[in-house]
Scaffold this motif. Sequence first.
Motif, mmCIF file in Angstrom:
data_model
loop_
_atom_site.group_PDB
_atom_site.id
_atom_site.type_symbol
_atom_site.label_atom_id
_atom_site.label_comp_id
_atom_site.label_asym_id
_atom_site.label_seq_id
_atom_site.Cartn_x
_atom_site.Cartn_y
_atom_site.Cartn_z
ATOM 1 N N ALA A 1 0.822 -1.211 0.000
ATOM 2 C CA ALA A 1 0.000 0.000 0.000
ATOM 3 C C ALA A 1 0.857 1.263 0.000
ATOM 4 O O ALA A 1 0.474 2.278 -0.592
ATOM 5 C CB ALA A 1 -0.928 -0.006 1.214
ATOM 6 N N ASP A 2 2.020 1.216 0.639
ATOM 7 C CA ASP A 2 2.898 2.384 0.714
ATOM 8 C C ASP A 2 3.901 2.455 -0.428
ATOM 9 O O ASP A 2 4.256 3.552 -0.882
ATOM 10 C CB ASP A 2 3.668 2.389 2.044
ATOM 11 C CG ASP A 2 2.856 2.988 3.176
ATOM 12 O OD1 ASP A 2 1.936 3.769 2.887
ATOM 13 O OD2 ASP A 2 3.133 2.658 4.336
ATOM 14 N N ASN A 3 4.370 1.306 -0.905
ATOM 15 C CA ASN A 3 5.498 1.293 -1.845
ATOM 16 C C ASN A 3 5.220 0.565 -3.150
ATOM 17 O O ASN A 3 6.130 0.478 -3.986
ATOM 18 C CB ASN A 3 6.710 0.628 -1.170
ATOM 19 C CG ASN A 3 7.111 1.322 0.110
ATOM 20 O OD1 ASN A 3 7.750 2.363 0.100
ATOM 21 N ND2 ASN A 3 6.721 0.735 1.248
ATOM 22 N N HIS A 4 4.048 0.042 -3.327
ATOM 23 C CA HIS A 4 3.696 -0.744 -4.510
ATOM 24 C C HIS A 4 4.557 -2.004 -4.582
ATOM 25 O O HIS A 4 5.154 -2.426 -3.601
ATOM 26 C CB HIS A 4 3.803 0.106 -5.777
ATOM 27 C CG HIS A 4 2.695 1.119 -5.879
ATOM 28 N ND1 HIS A 4 1.526 0.874 -6.537
ATOM 29 C CD2 HIS A 4 2.586 2.381 -5.378
ATOM 30 C CE1 HIS A 4 0.737 1.930 -6.457
ATOM 31 N NE2 HIS A 4 1.352 2.861 -5.759
ATOM 32 N N TYR A 5 4.661 -2.569 -5.783
ATOM 33 C CA TYR A 5 5.344 -3.863 -5.939
ATOM 34 C C TYR A 5 6.797 -3.644 -6.335
ATOM 35 O O TYR A 5 7.112 -3.453 -7.520
ATOM 36 C CB TYR A 5 4.625 -4.712 -6.992
ATOM 37 C CG TYR A 5 3.258 -5.165 -6.564
ATOM 38 C CD1 TYR A 5 3.091 -6.330 -5.842
ATOM 39 C CD2 TYR A 5 2.124 -4.412 -6.866
ATOM 40 C CE1 TYR A 5 1.837 -6.763 -5.433
ATOM 41 C CE2 TYR A 5 0.866 -4.828 -6.467
ATOM 42 C CZ TYR A 5 0.725 -6.002 -5.750
ATOM 43 O OH TYR A 5 -0.517 -6.406 -5.338
ATOM 44 N N ILE A 6 7.695 -3.695 -5.349
ATOM 45 C CA ILE A 6 9.114 -3.557 -5.651
ATOM 46 C C ILE A 6 9.875 -4.856 -5.377
ATOM 47 O O ILE A 6 11.035 -4.975 -5.767
ATOM 48 C CB ILE A 6 9.755 -2.399 -4.856
ATOM 49 C CG1 ILE A 6 9.754 -2.680 -3.357
ATOM 50 C CG2 ILE A 6 9.046 -1.097 -5.145
ATOM 51 C CD1 ILE A 6 10.492 -1.629 -2.557
ATOM 52 N N ALA B 1 16.123 1.957 -3.651
ATOM 53 C CA ALA B 1 17.251 2.637 -3.007
ATOM 54 C C ALA B 1 16.841 3.227 -1.669
ATOM 55 O O ALA B 1 17.617 3.211 -0.699
ATOM 56 C CB ALA B 1 17.791 3.721 -3.936
ATOM 57 N N ASN B 2 15.622 3.722 -1.589
ATOM 58 C CA ASN B 2 15.134 4.286 -0.324
ATOM 59 C C ASN B 2 14.996 3.206 0.745
ATOM 60 O O ASN B 2 15.329 3.433 1.916
ATOM 61 C CB ASN B 2 13.782 4.970 -0.562
ATOM 62 C CG ASN B 2 13.243 5.616 0.697
ATOM 63 O OD1 ASN B 2 13.932 6.413 1.338
ATOM 64 N ND2 ASN B 2 12.007 5.283 1.040
ATOM 65 N N VAL B 3 14.546 1.997 0.349
ATOM 66 C CA VAL B 3 14.436 0.899 1.300
ATOM 67 C C VAL B 3 15.817 0.442 1.751
ATOM 68 O O VAL B 3 16.043 0.142 2.932
ATOM 69 C CB VAL B 3 13.652 -0.278 0.667
ATOM 70 C CG1 VAL B 3 13.702 -1.502 1.574
ATOM 71 C CG2 VAL B 3 12.211 0.118 0.410
ATOM 72 N N LYS B 4 16.781 0.427 0.845
ATOM 73 C CA LYS B 4 18.129 -0.013 1.185
ATOM 74 C C LYS B 4 18.792 0.923 2.194
ATOM 75 O O LYS B 4 19.726 0.517 2.893
ATOM 76 C CB LYS B 4 18.980 -0.115 -0.076
ATOM 77 C CG LYS B 4 18.643 -1.315 -0.957
ATOM 78 C CD LYS B 4 19.564 -1.385 -2.165
ATOM 79 C CE LYS B 4 19.285 -2.622 -2.989
ATOM 80 N NZ LYS B 4 20.168 -2.729 -4.179
ATOM 81 N N ARG B 5 18.335 2.147 2.253
ATOM 82 C CA ARG B 5 18.909 3.073 3.237
ATOM 83 C C ARG B 5 18.479 2.712 4.654
ATOM 84 O O ARG B 5 19.110 3.129 5.624
ATOM 85 C CB ARG B 5 18.492 4.508 2.909
ATOM 86 C CG ARG B 5 19.215 5.108 1.723
ATOM 87 C CD ARG B 5 19.048 6.616 1.678
ATOM 88 N NE ARG B 5 17.691 6.997 1.347
ATOM 89 C CZ ARG B 5 17.269 7.227 0.099
ATOM 90 N NH1 ARG B 5 18.124 7.092 -0.920
ATOM 91 N NH2 ARG B 5 16.031 7.565 -0.139
ATOM 92 N N HIS B 6 17.384 1.956 4.787
ATOM 93 C CA HIS B 6 16.882 1.580 6.104
ATOM 94 C C HIS B 6 17.341 0.183 6.523
ATOM 95 O O HIS B 6 17.518 -0.076 7.715
ATOM 96 C CB HIS B 6 15.349 1.630 6.133
ATOM 97 C CG HIS B 6 14.787 3.015 5.996
ATOM 98 N ND1 HIS B 6 14.597 3.613 4.776
ATOM 99 C CD2 HIS B 6 14.385 3.920 6.940
ATOM 100 C CE1 HIS B 6 14.081 4.821 4.948
ATOM 101 N NE2 HIS B 6 13.942 5.027 6.250
ATOM 102 N N ILE B 7 17.505 -0.728 5.573
ATOM 103 C CA ILE B 7 17.842 -2.112 5.907
ATOM 104 C C ILE B 7 18.907 -2.628 4.943
ATOM 105 O O ILE B 7 19.147 -2.054 3.874
ATOM 106 C CB ILE B 7 16.605 -3.035 5.824
ATOM 107 C CG1 ILE B 7 16.070 -3.053 4.387
ATOM 108 C CG2 ILE B 7 15.540 -2.624 6.809
ATOM 109 C CD1 ILE B 7 15.027 -4.106 4.157
ATOM 110 N N ARG B 8 19.545 -3.707 5.348
ATOM 111 C CA ARG B 8 20.468 -4.409 4.468
ATOM 112 C C ARG B 8 19.707 -5.519 3.755
ATOM 113 O O ARG B 8 19.072 -6.365 4.385
ATOM 114 C CB ARG B 8 21.621 -4.998 5.266
ATOM 115 C CG ARG B 8 22.526 -3.963 5.889
ATOM 116 C CD ARG B 8 23.667 -4.631 6.621
ATOM 117 N NE ARG B 8 24.471 -5.454 5.690
ATOM 118 C CZ ARG B 8 25.492 -6.212 6.080
ATOM 119 N NH1 ARG B 8 25.812 -6.284 7.377
ATOM 120 N NH2 ARG B 8 26.176 -6.905 5.187
ATOM 121 N N MET B 9 19.776 -5.520 2.432
ATOM 122 C CA MET B 9 19.021 -6.482 1.637
ATOM 123 C C MET B 9 19.952 -7.551 1.086
ATOM 124 O O MET B 9 21.060 -7.259 0.621
ATOM 125 C CB MET B 9 18.303 -5.784 0.478
ATOM 126 C CG MET B 9 17.150 -4.909 0.929
ATOM 127 S SD MET B 9 16.399 -4.024 -0.451
ATOM 128 C CE MET B 9 16.079 -5.341 -1.596
#
Length: 665
Positions: free
Chosen positions: A194-199, A458-466
């Motif tokens: 709902a917040d980020n769609h399908y990434i 890239a925004n998600v990677k700034r919060h967690i390690r993938m």
Amino acid sequence: MPRHQIKRDNRAAVEEEIEELEERMATYDETVLEDDENVGFNFRKILNFPVPNKINELEAIDDDAFSARKAAFFTERPIGRQEEESTSEVQSSDDEDEEASSESGTEEEKRDKYDWKFWECFWFCFRQLFFSRVWIIILQFIAANYAGERFRTDAFNLADRIIEPGQSLLGDVVVRRGLLGLRRWDAQQFLFIADNHYIFEHSLAFFPGYPEVINIFRLGIQQYTLSTVGWSFPSWVLTGILSFGINMFFFHAAGMALFMVVTMITRNVKQGLLAVTVFAYNPASIFFTSAYSESMFFTLTITGFNFMLYSIRSSSYTQKMFGVMTGTFIFGLSLVVRSNGMLNAFFVAWYWCAALLWEPEKPVPDCHLLIESLAGTKNERYRREGQTRLRAFEKKRKQPRKVFRWTAPEHSRCTLVIFTILLGLFVLFIFFGPYVFMANSVAEEFCEADPHQKELVANVKRHIRMSPKIITIVDAWEKTTWCRKPRILGLVRQYYTDIQAKYWNVGLFGYWRIRKIPCFLMMLPAAILTVLAIRSAWKDVFEKKRWNNIWILTIRSDHTLHLAIHATVMLLTGIFVINAEVFTRLMFSSSPLLYIFIARYIDELTQGNTPGNRFWHYTSTPGILPFFVFRRVWEDGWRGKALYLYIFGYFILGTMAHAAWLPFT
């Protein structure tokens, strides 16, 4: 010719005319009850065209259905006063004498005959539904805040991990504390979408109907607040609150629609009320409030049933087509919400058969010779017998019937086949159109993402390690095979089965592992109930009603065999294909069958002068606690105790286990 010979000839002509007209009104359901050889299922007969090719049409809800003059259930009579044990419906009659007798009785009995209103049923349903959600909120709050993260697994939880505490007091208090237990397991997937769609590739297993509705409302609120006050809440705050509010709305809407469907199928208001009570406290109740798509899916499915049942009982062709097309479209929308909406195609085909192959019977003419004969006769005995027979004939003549078009001589089979084929293509477009649009849009968004969408990763990677094994929209084209596959029939992309098999081992016997035995034990009570409901529907149709004809079953709405066929497919899929632990919530959110079966069981337990057998018992209950008829279930030996413990055990312990990250998913 002698006068007495003329009279005999006239009476013979009268008898011949009335017998011919009565034969024209003969119906299948009346004939099979006289045939003792028609008991039980017979495969050779099931596909035969019905003979006679007519069926009586019974109204699901009469004009005066909530009157004590028609049903003892609506009698206003306190417990303890002497009353008859029987609660069978009081049959109305067109006869003035019978109608006058229904008004007779003592003054006390006349005061008891109180006409209830339809909205009073909905008010009872609303109270049961609302207070059950209050208990869910309390239970999940206690479990989630007591357990904290101690039972958390390695399941997907990015919707919580990317939240920065302290951004919003409302979010910290309401979303991260008050509604914390509603954000577990698959809810994390829906909230993140709902917040980020399908990434992420695995997110594509969760259809966009529910998260997209949340997203639309979230964007609308954000744009409104930004344009009016210049600021807005963070996205995750609005998403968390809206996910709860939307499910609350759909849960209550589903309960109201369920009451209508059960009442139309069972012709019993009491069973409709009981079904809503069972739905309010059903074993999978937590999933109707958490950020799951069950509430929306069940609302669409039950609403589709309402329109379909409306269509097959409509005498107007326009109303029939409007009902069946609207029902088809709503069933199609359910496929955008959950993948098992594909099975709703069976209901669409079932009700379209009824709409196309049956039509209202043309009016049967009066028995003119009998009327003329009675007007000219001086024989009082003949007059009385003739008038009695004429009243019976007129009563039957006015009863609505439907005719099977395929065997009706006035219809061309060739025309009907051509019309069915053309209309079938249109129905396929209505039902599958929303899914095709959804599947193509989601697949293109993932496989052919633009640079702006790739910035989300890239925004998600700034919060967690993938992990480098995780497939995102950045490298979807290179790392996935389904992105490069051609569309099925050149129309729709197919990715769902590949993703389910890859991430959840969904496939034939894919879940049959020793370590998964607890999951199969978790689904066992729901599986047993499903088997019993299927067996009950089978016996009702083939042994009690003796409707050993598939074409008759499509037009009759007062049975559950089609629901049982659907449940059989669901049961086999739950045992051999899908993850076993999800079977409980799938069954209780996909069909009214289990609710009808349990409601009938409770109805049989509460006959006579017992609590729950009068409508005022329902209207007078406050609704804060589960309806008191469940106490009668507990008293019914081991069966009642097992059902009681199952419903409330899963409602209480299942809710708390889910909120504490324990494996109740």
